[in-house]
Design an enzyme around this catalytic site. Structure first.
Site, PDB file in Angstrom:
ATOM      1  N   ARG A 105      13.897 119.498 -11.585  1.00  0.00           N
ATOM      2  CA  ARG A 105      14.504 119.833 -12.883  1.00  0.00           C
ATOM      3  C   ARG A 105      14.190 118.804 -13.971  1.00  0.00           C
ATOM      4  O   ARG A 105      14.149 119.137 -15.149  1.00  0.00           O
ATOM      5  CB  ARG A 105      16.024 119.820 -12.725  1.00  0.00           C
ATOM      6  CG  ARG A 105      16.649 121.172 -12.578  1.00  0.00           C
ATOM      7  CD  ARG A 105      18.131 120.940 -12.334  1.00  0.00           C
ATOM      8  NE  ARG A 105      18.667 121.934 -11.442  1.00  0.00           N
ATOM      9  CZ  ARG A 105      19.347 122.997 -11.873  1.00  0.00           C
ATOM     10  NH1 ARG A 105      19.579 123.172 -13.141  1.00  0.00           N
ATOM     11  NH2 ARG A 105      19.806 123.874 -11.014  1.00  0.00           N
ATOM     12  N   LYS A 128      16.229 120.384   6.370  1.00  0.00           N
ATOM     13  CA  LYS A 128      17.628 120.693   6.605  1.00  0.00           C
ATOM     14  C   LYS A 128      18.495 120.327   5.397  1.00  0.00           C
ATOM     15  O   LYS A 128      18.045 119.517   4.600  1.00  0.00           O
ATOM     16  CB  LYS A 128      18.113 120.005   7.882  1.00  0.00           C
ATOM     17  CG  LYS A 128      18.315 118.486   7.723  1.00  0.00           C
ATOM     18  CD  LYS A 128      18.860 117.887   8.977  1.00  0.00           C
ATOM     19  CE  LYS A 128      20.342 117.663   8.847  1.00  0.00           C
ATOM     20  NZ  LYS A 128      20.708 116.257   8.625  1.00  0.00           N
ATOM     21  N   ASP A 174      12.638 118.925  11.829  1.00  0.00           N
ATOM     22  CA  ASP A 174      13.679 118.090  12.412  1.00  0.00           C
ATOM     23  C   ASP A 174      12.993 116.741  12.531  1.00  0.00           C
ATOM     24  O   ASP A 174      12.119 116.571  13.383  1.00  0.00           O
ATOM     25  CB  ASP A 174      14.122 118.598  13.793  1.00  0.00           C
ATOM     26  CG  ASP A 174      15.274 117.771  14.323  1.00  0.00           C
ATOM     27  OD1 ASP A 174      15.186 116.527  14.244  1.00  0.00           O
ATOM     28  OD2 ASP A 174      16.271 118.341  14.790  1.00  0.00           O
ATOM     29  N   HIS A 175      13.343 115.818  11.656  1.00  0.00           N
ATOM     30  CA  HIS A 175      12.495 114.622  11.566  1.00  0.00           C
ATOM     31  C   HIS A 175      12.494 113.803  12.862  1.00  0.00           C
ATOM     32  O   HIS A 175      11.614 112.981  13.069  1.00  0.00           O
ATOM     33  CB  HIS A 175      12.852 113.772  10.337  1.00  0.00           C
ATOM     34  CG  HIS A 175      14.056 112.897  10.497  1.00  0.00           C
ATOM     35  ND1 HIS A 175      15.331 113.348  10.285  1.00  0.00           N
ATOM     36  CD2 HIS A 175      14.187 111.595  10.853  1.00  0.00           C
ATOM     37  CE1 HIS A 175      16.181 112.356  10.486  1.00  0.00           C
ATOM     38  NE2 HIS A 175      15.519 111.277  10.841  1.00  0.00           N
ATOM     39  N   GLU A 217      25.084 105.191  14.608  1.00  0.00           N
ATOM     40  CA  GLU A 217      24.682 104.635  13.310  1.00  0.00           C
ATOM     41  C   GLU A 217      25.744 103.654  12.830  1.00  0.00           C
ATOM     42  O   GLU A 217      26.926 103.836  13.119  1.00  0.00           O
ATOM     43  CB  GLU A 217      24.545 105.746  12.281  1.00  0.00           C
ATOM     44  CG  GLU A 217      23.459 106.750  12.602  1.00  0.00           C
ATOM     45  CD  GLU A 217      23.286 107.740  11.468  1.00  0.00           C
ATOM     46  OE1 GLU A 217      22.353 107.567  10.682  1.00  0.00           O
ATOM     47  OE2 GLU A 217      24.109 108.666  11.354  1.00  0.00           O
ATOM     48  N   ASP A 247      25.693 117.781  11.238  1.00  0.00           N
ATOM     49  CA  ASP A 247      24.697 116.881  10.653  1.00  0.00           C
ATOM     50  C   ASP A 247      23.753 116.310  11.717  1.00  0.00           C
ATOM     51  O   ASP A 247      22.571 116.098  11.444  1.00  0.00           O
ATOM     52  CB  ASP A 247      25.427 115.735   9.923  1.00  0.00           C
ATOM     53  CG  ASP A 247      24.479 114.823   9.172  1.00  0.00           C
ATOM     54  OD1 ASP A 247      23.548 115.338   8.527  1.00  0.00           O
ATOM     55  OD2 ASP A 247      24.665 113.586   9.234  1.00  0.00           O
ATOM     56  N   HIS A 271      19.201 117.122  15.664  1.00  0.00           N
ATOM     57  CA  HIS A 271      18.517 116.024  16.343  1.00  0.00           C
ATOM     58  C   HIS A 271      18.922 115.900  17.813  1.00  0.00           C
ATOM     59  O   HIS A 271      18.085 115.760  18.699  1.00  0.00           O
ATOM     60  CB  HIS A 271      18.791 114.691  15.639  1.00  0.00           C
ATOM     61  CG  HIS A 271      18.585 114.746  14.153  1.00  0.00           C
ATOM     62  ND1 HIS A 271      17.543 115.424  13.575  1.00  0.00           N
ATOM     63  CD2 HIS A 271      19.292 114.219  13.124  1.00  0.00           C
ATOM     64  CE1 HIS A 271      17.610 115.300  12.252  1.00  0.00           C
ATOM     65  NE2 HIS A 271      18.666 114.579  11.960  1.00  0.00           N
TER      66      HIS A 271
HETATM   67  C1  BG6 Z   1      19.846 112.851   9.018  1.00  0.00           C
HETATM   68  C2  BG6 Z   1      21.341 112.917   8.809  1.00  0.00           C
HETATM   69  O1  BG6 Z   1      19.363 114.098   9.428  1.00  0.00           O
HETATM   70  O2  BG6 Z   1      19.556 111.874  10.004  1.00  0.00           O
HETATM   71  C3  BG6 Z   1      21.891 111.557   8.416  1.00  0.00           C
HETATM   72  O3  BG6 Z   1      21.632 113.853   7.785  1.00  0.00           O
HETATM   73  C4  BG6 Z   1      21.465 110.504   9.420  1.00  0.00           C
HETATM   74  O4  BG6 Z   1      23.302 111.593   8.327  1.00  0.00           O
HETATM   75  C5  BG6 Z   1      19.952 110.568   9.660  1.00  0.00           C
HETATM   76  O5  BG6 Z   1      21.824 109.228   8.901  1.00  0.00           O
HETATM   77  C6  BG6 Z   1      19.559 109.642  10.789  1.00  0.00           C
HETATM   78  O6  BG6 Z   1      18.164 109.566  10.856  1.00  0.00           O
HETATM   79  P1  BG6 Z   1      17.460 108.280  11.487  1.00  0.00           P
HETATM   80  O7  BG6 Z   1      16.007 108.633  11.457  1.00  0.00           O
HETATM   81  O8  BG6 Z   1      17.812 107.130  10.598  1.00  0.00           O
HETATM   82  O9  BG6 Z   1      18.002 108.122  12.850  1.00  0.00           O
END
Ligand code: BG6
Length: 487
Positions: A47, A150, A179-180, A218, A237, A242
């Site tokens: 935007r 996502k 899904d990273h 985390e 989340d 994941h």
């Molecule tokens: C994301 C979540 O998909 O993954 C976040 O939305 C989370 O809340 C993150 O912090 C964690 O990713 P990574 O790669 O730091 O473990």
């Protein structure tokens, strides 16, 4: 695998957090290593009102902030690939101009030469209008791929709605759902560990494995994502995507090849075999003020500015109802503001059926395999060994680690951002590390069942102090089975 390499990459949400923190740094790092197609043009859209030069300035600042200096070689060349088109994706008006920009960015300027990869990292509410706009502007043809970030919905119904909207314009072989975690080297290494070694497969079942633990802990809290997180919670989340992908990789049958269809066929079978847990097999928590690494941090309710019933911690005893995993619990645990940042998988083996050392009083610990995903990437097999000595008081045994330090084993290799691999696969058209529609929907089905169970039993999160491993009930969840969380 659709067999064209994209020569243009169109980033929606190009000025957003994900783009600045991960996408632009990943692309620049790939470029520095000579891994991007020579002609690849990157068009950003959002935007904000800015021109190409303004976008390049924004990108430079993001790279300086989020990409280590040693990986920024050739940044000027990378910035030259970038251009920008302002767009309000909620209306159809700007899409023709966007299509013009995208065409002009192609090698010959006609837009007919290579292919286009589109990366959508915007609010899900914009997915529908964006796809309508792309269709209107002729940007959904056979040589266009769509990559989705996502959150893909908040439950099965809303996810199906998004998937339907995308499917109306793109065939499944051109849809890339991120899904990273699948881009993480250590996650991919799970497949190598299981299927490139003969040792593990014969023992990878309920005869030898007693239980599995998957922890994604985390230390961070809300990180400014107040509205998003409070609507999501840990289950949606982290677990829905994941953690279930990690579980699927641990539990899947051997695929016939490392190919997108074969791998995803096996993962989806596991996801569909997940039994909906009872409320008593789950624990939820929400952090209160406490300390992480000696620094005091506020509680979730304080960060949010109001009371909330959103869980920032979830622990679940999951079951995979199939032949291989009958009776083997998979304990899952994730949370914010836990004592350390760690993602790991513990495979706990059973005890030997008969101990020949029992008479001499030597205790035996069952073997375990600890697979570190992050930050440590070590693989540790715990074995019993004899304590050296003359054994005058009987044989003494002790658990010793057999450890592979992955970074040491591959020192010459760069540690890469997960998105580097995923963006490269998107450009090339390899879907193996992307999530198929049936997987996402199986994941949602299981998560929806948990949420329904919570609702039925009026489950609300128990509190835990930041810097602890969740509420005490999470400890009880495993201890009543005689199991302790690995810490
Ligand atoms: C994301 C979540 O998909 O993954 C976040 O939305 C989370 O809340 C993150 O912090 C964690 O990713 P990574 O790669 O730091 O473990």
């Amino acid at each position: 695998m659709t067999d064209f390499a994209a020569d243009r990459l169109l980033l929606f949400g190009a000025t957003g957090d994900l783009s600045r923190r991960k996408l632009l740094p990943s692309l620049c790092a790939l470029d520095a290593d000579g891994l991007l197609p020579e002609k690849l043009a990157i068009i950003g859209t959002a935007r904000s009102d800015m021109d190409d030069a303004g976008f390049r300035d924004m990108a430079r600042a993001a790279l300086e902030e989020f990409l280590p200096a040693q990986r920024r070689g050739g940044m000027a060349t990378f910035l030259n690939r970038l251009s920008y088109q302002k767009l309000d994706a909620s209306t159809i008006d700007g899409f023709d101009a966007l299509a013009e920009k995208v065409k002009a960015a192609g090698e010959s300027g006609t837009g007919d030469d290579g292919g286009l990869a589109i990366f959508l990292s915007t609010a899900p509410s914009l997915f529908g209008p964006t796809i309508a706009g792309l269709e209107h502007a002729g940007l959904t043809g056979e040589r266009v791929r769509m990559c989705l970030e996502k959150p893909l919905g908040t439950d099965l119904a809303s996810s199906a709605e998004i998937n339907d909207a995308v499917a109306a314009a793109f065939s499944e072989d051109r849809i890339f759902r991120i899904d990273h975690y699948l881009g993480k080297e250590t996650v991919q290494n799970l497949l190598a560990l299981r299927f490139a070694n003969i040792l593990f497969e014969p023992i990878w079942n309920s005869n030898i494995i007693e239980h599995v633990q998957i922890t994604v802990a985390e230390t961070v809290g809300l990180e400014g994502r107040v509205a998003f997180y409070d609507d999501a919670g840990a289950l949606r989340d982290m677990v829905q995507n994941h953690m279930l992908q990690l579980l699927a990789l641990v539990a899947m049958e051997p695929p016939t090849s490392f190919d997108a269809t074969a791998v995803r066929d096996e993962k989806v079978k596991v996801l569909r075999a997940l039994r909906p847990p009872m409320a008593s097999e789950t624990v939820t928590g929400q952090y209160r003020a406490g300390a992480i690494n000696g620094e005091s941090v506020p509680g979730y309710d304080e960060e949010l500015g109001k009371p909330s019933n959103t869980e920032t911690f979830a622990a679940i005893k999951a079951h995979v109802d199939n032949w291989r995993w009958k009776g083997v619990p998979f304990y899952l645990r994730t949370g914010k503001r836990l004592p350390e940042r760690v993602t790991e998988i513990l495979i706990q083996f059973r005890c030997v059926p008969h101990s020949i050392f029992e008479g001499s009083g030597a205790g035996l610990q069952p073997n375990s395999l600890l697979i570190g995903i992050q930050p440590d990437e070590d693989i540790t097999l715990s074995l019993m060994a004899k304590v050296p000595g003359l054994d005058e008081d009987g044989v003494r045994l002790r658990e010793v680690p057999l450890q592979i330090k992955m970074p040491d084993a591959f020192v010459e290799q760069n540690r890469r951002i997960a998105y580097e691999r995923l963006l490269l696969d998107l450009i090339k058209g390899d879907q193996t590390l992307f999530v198929r529609r049936d997987e996402v929907e199986a994941q949602w089905e299981w998560v929806d069942a948990i949420r329904a169970e919570w609702e039925e039993h009026s489950v609300t999160p128990k509190t835990y102090s930041a810097g602890n491993w969740g509420p005490t009930a999470a400890i009880a969840l495993t201890e009543r089975d005689g199991v302790s969380w690995h810490e």
